[in-house]
Design a protein around this motif. Structure first.
Motif, PDB file in Angstrom:
ATOM      1  N   UNK A   1       0.842  -1.189   0.000  1.00 53.39           N
ATOM      2  CA  UNK A   1       0.000   0.000   0.000  1.00 53.39           C
ATOM      3  C   UNK A   1       0.880   1.242   0.000  1.00 53.39           C
ATOM      4  N   UNK A   2       0.512   2.238  -0.820  1.00 52.70           N
ATOM      5  CA  UNK A   2       1.246   3.495  -0.899  1.00 52.70           C
ATOM      6  C   UNK A   2       0.788   4.431   0.220  1.00 52.70           C
ATOM      7  N   UNK A   3       1.745   5.020   0.917  1.00 54.20           N
ATOM      8  CA  UNK A   3       1.480   5.989   1.982  1.00 54.20           C
ATOM      9  C   UNK A   3       2.155   7.304   1.623  1.00 54.20           C
ATOM     10  N   UNK A   4       1.650   8.401   2.169  1.00 57.15           N
ATOM     11  CA  UNK A   4       2.234   9.722   1.914  1.00 57.15           C
ATOM     12  C   UNK A   4       2.181  10.551   3.185  1.00 57.15           C
ATOM     13  N   UNK A   5       3.035  11.555   3.231  1.00 64.42           N
ATOM     14  CA  UNK A   5       3.045  12.509   4.341  1.00 64.42           C
ATOM     15  C   UNK A   5       3.734  13.786   3.896  1.00 64.42           C
ATOM     16  N   UNK A   6       3.518  14.815   4.657  1.00 67.15           N
ATOM     17  CA  UNK A   6       4.209  16.079   4.439  1.00 67.15           C
ATOM     18  C   UNK A   6       5.516  16.027   5.220  1.00 67.15           C
ATOM     19  N   UNK A   7       6.557  16.633   4.659  1.00 69.73           N
ATOM     20  CA  UNK A   7       7.836  16.688   5.360  1.00 69.73           C
ATOM     21  C   UNK A   7       7.713  17.594   6.587  1.00 69.73           C
ATOM     22  N   UNK A   8       8.545  17.352   7.593  1.00 63.90           N
ATOM     23  CA  UNK A   8       8.458  18.096   8.851  1.00 63.90           C
ATOM     24  C   UNK A   8       8.748  19.576   8.697  1.00 63.90           C
ATOM     25  N   UNK A   9       9.454  19.978   7.659  1.00 69.01           N
ATOM     26  CA  UNK A   9       9.786  21.386   7.481  1.00 69.01           C
ATOM     27  C   UNK A   9       8.799  22.096   6.556  1.00 69.01           C
ATOM     28  N   UNK A  10       7.640  21.485   6.317  1.00 69.37           N
ATOM     29  CA  UNK A  10       6.707  22.006   5.326  1.00 69.37           C
ATOM     30  C   UNK A  10       5.353  22.342   5.936  1.00 69.37           C
ATOM     31  N   UNK A  11       4.585  23.059   5.150  1.00 69.04           N
ATOM     32  CA  UNK A  11       3.170  23.263   5.420  1.00 69.04           C
ATOM     33  C   UNK A  11       2.449  22.989   4.117  1.00 69.04           C
ATOM     34  N   UNK A  12       1.132  23.085   4.094  1.00 62.95           N
ATOM     35  CA  UNK A  12       0.391  22.811   2.873  1.00 62.95           C
ATOM     36  C   UNK A  12      -0.111  21.393   2.840  1.00 62.95           C
ATOM     37  N   UNK A  13      -0.403  20.911   1.638  1.00 63.79           N
ATOM     38  CA  UNK A  13      -1.036  19.616   1.465  1.00 63.79           C
ATOM     39  C   UNK A  13      -0.327  18.806   0.394  1.00 63.79           C
ATOM     40  N   UNK A  14      -0.095  17.540   0.660  1.00 68.87           N
ATOM     41  CA  UNK A  14       0.410  16.592  -0.319  1.00 68.87           C
ATOM     42  C   UNK A  14      -0.804  15.787  -0.778  1.00 68.87           C
ATOM     43  N   UNK A  15      -1.140  15.887  -2.050  1.00 69.79           N
ATOM     44  CA  UNK A  15      -2.321  15.221  -2.598  1.00 69.79           C
ATOM     45  C   UNK A  15      -1.875  14.145  -3.572  1.00 69.79           C
ATOM     46  N   UNK A  16      -2.394  12.941  -3.393  1.00 72.52           N
ATOM     47  CA  UNK A  16      -2.033  11.817  -4.257  1.00 72.52           C
ATOM     48  C   UNK A  16      -3.264  11.407  -5.047  1.00 72.52           C
ATOM     49  N   UNK A  17      -3.118  11.375  -6.376  1.00 69.36           N
ATOM     50  CA  UNK A  17      -4.211  10.949  -7.243  1.00 69.36           C
ATOM     51  C   UNK A  17      -5.058  12.100  -7.715  1.00 69.36           C
ATOM     52  N   UNK A  18      -6.245  11.749  -8.164  1.00 69.89           N
ATOM     53  CA  UNK A  18      -7.204  12.724  -8.653  1.00 69.89           C
ATOM     54  C   UNK A  18      -8.309  12.030  -9.414  1.00 69.89           C
ATOM     55  N   UNK A  19      -9.506  12.578  -9.407  1.00 76.44           N
ATOM     56  CA  UNK A  19     -10.664  11.910 -10.007  1.00 76.44           C
ATOM     57  C   UNK A  19     -10.523  11.690 -11.508  1.00 76.44           C
ATOM     58  N   UNK A  20      -9.744  12.502 -12.190  1.00 74.13           N
ATOM     59  CA  UNK A  20      -9.578  12.318 -13.634  1.00 74.13           C
ATOM     60  C   UNK A  20      -8.208  11.746 -13.991  1.00 74.13           C
ATOM     61  N   UNK A  21      -7.503  11.216 -13.000  1.00 70.16           N
ATOM     62  CA  UNK A  21      -6.166  10.654 -13.230  1.00 70.16           C
ATOM     63  C   UNK A  21      -6.121   9.222 -12.718  1.00 70.16           C
ATOM     64  N   UNK A  22      -5.760   8.307 -13.595  1.00 64.34           N
ATOM     65  CA  UNK A  22      -5.660   6.910 -13.176  1.00 64.34           C
ATOM     66  C   UNK A  22      -4.346   6.656 -12.479  1.00 64.34           C
ATOM     67  N   UNK A  23      -4.408   5.808 -11.474  1.00 62.56           N
ATOM     68  CA  UNK A  23      -3.219   5.286 -10.815  1.00 62.56           C
ATOM     69  C   UNK A  23      -3.267   3.769 -10.957  1.00 62.56           C
ATOM     70  N   UNK A  24      -2.110   3.137 -10.954  1.00 62.85           N
ATOM     71  CA  UNK A  24      -2.084   1.699 -11.132  1.00 62.85           C
ATOM     72  C   UNK A  24      -1.039   1.070 -10.219  1.00 62.85           C
ATOM     73  N   UNK A  25      -1.403  -0.089  -9.685  1.00 58.79           N
ATOM     74  CA  UNK A  25      -0.478  -0.924  -8.924  1.00 58.79           C
ATOM     75  C   UNK A  25      -0.306  -2.226  -9.714  1.00 58.79           C
ATOM     76  N   UNK A  26       0.941  -2.618  -9.917  1.00 57.83           N
ATOM     77  CA  UNK A  26       1.235  -3.875 -10.621  1.00 57.83           C
ATOM     78  C   UNK A  26       2.131  -4.713  -9.722  1.00 57.83           C
ATOM     79  N   UNK A  27       1.739  -5.949  -9.463  1.00 56.64           N
ATOM     80  CA  UNK A  27       2.535  -6.884  -8.676  1.00 56.64           C
ATOM     81  C   UNK A  27       2.816  -8.111  -9.558  1.00 56.64           C
TER      82      UNK A  27
END
Length: 162
Positions: free
Chosen positions: A131-157
């Motif tokens: 599973x992919x996880x995300x976070x903001x770096x400790x020296x940052x503010x704002x938002x890290x956004x992964x994906x989007x409703x009009x953007x496909x993401x794929x996992x291949x194993x």
């Protein structure tokens, strides 16, 4: 697959099975603690000696309405046989992208991300979840956004025989 090197025949592992999953969801990560993106897939190896080729392809963007930077960290977490997720790759994820600026105007930074690695340490024939996880770096503010409703993401194993 047969490969010849210096006249000597070498044989490589064979792909034993492939699992894929597609996603179009988006998650926002606004803290310095990893949280799941929802991009995940599961494979059950047929042998303990098999290797698992893991590929995540996705879009992510960092957004900040003011301030001077938003840096993100991305990592793949793994769980075996439902035993709970732990950070797996990279073992110590440093900054995966972002921006740092001198002014405090609104900013958005987009990129296509992918993470590809070989899992050679599972040593099991039980189900393995990645599973992919995300976070903001400790020296940052704002938002890290992964994906989007009009953007496909794929996992291949892919399970590759030893």
């Amino acid at each position: 697959m047969v490969l010849y090197v210096g006249g000597t025949q070498l044989s490589g592992g064979k792909v034993l099975q492939t699992q894929t999953a597609l996603f179009t969801s988006q998650t926002a990560h606004n803290s310095e603690t990893y949280s799941a993106t929802g991009y995940t897939d599961q494979i059950t190896p047929s042998a303990t000696s098999s290797k698992i080729l893991v590929t995540f392809n996705f879009r992510h963007h960092n957004y900040q309405s003011g301030g001077t930077g938003c840096l993100c960290r991305l990592a793949v977490f793994r769980q075996i046989n439902g035993g709970g997720y732990s950070q797996f790759f990279p073992a110590d994820a440093n900054i995966g992208g972002g921006f740092s600026e001198a002014d405090s105007n609104e900013k958005t930074w987009y990129t296509i991300g992918n993470m590809v690695f070989m899992d050679t340490t599972h040593n099991t024939t039980n189900a393995i979840d990645y599973k992919l996880y995300a976070r903001r770096d400790t020296s940052s503010s704002g938002s890290v956004n992964v994906g989007g409703s009009s953007h496909q993401a794929q996992v291949i194993l892919m399970e590759i025989g030893a």
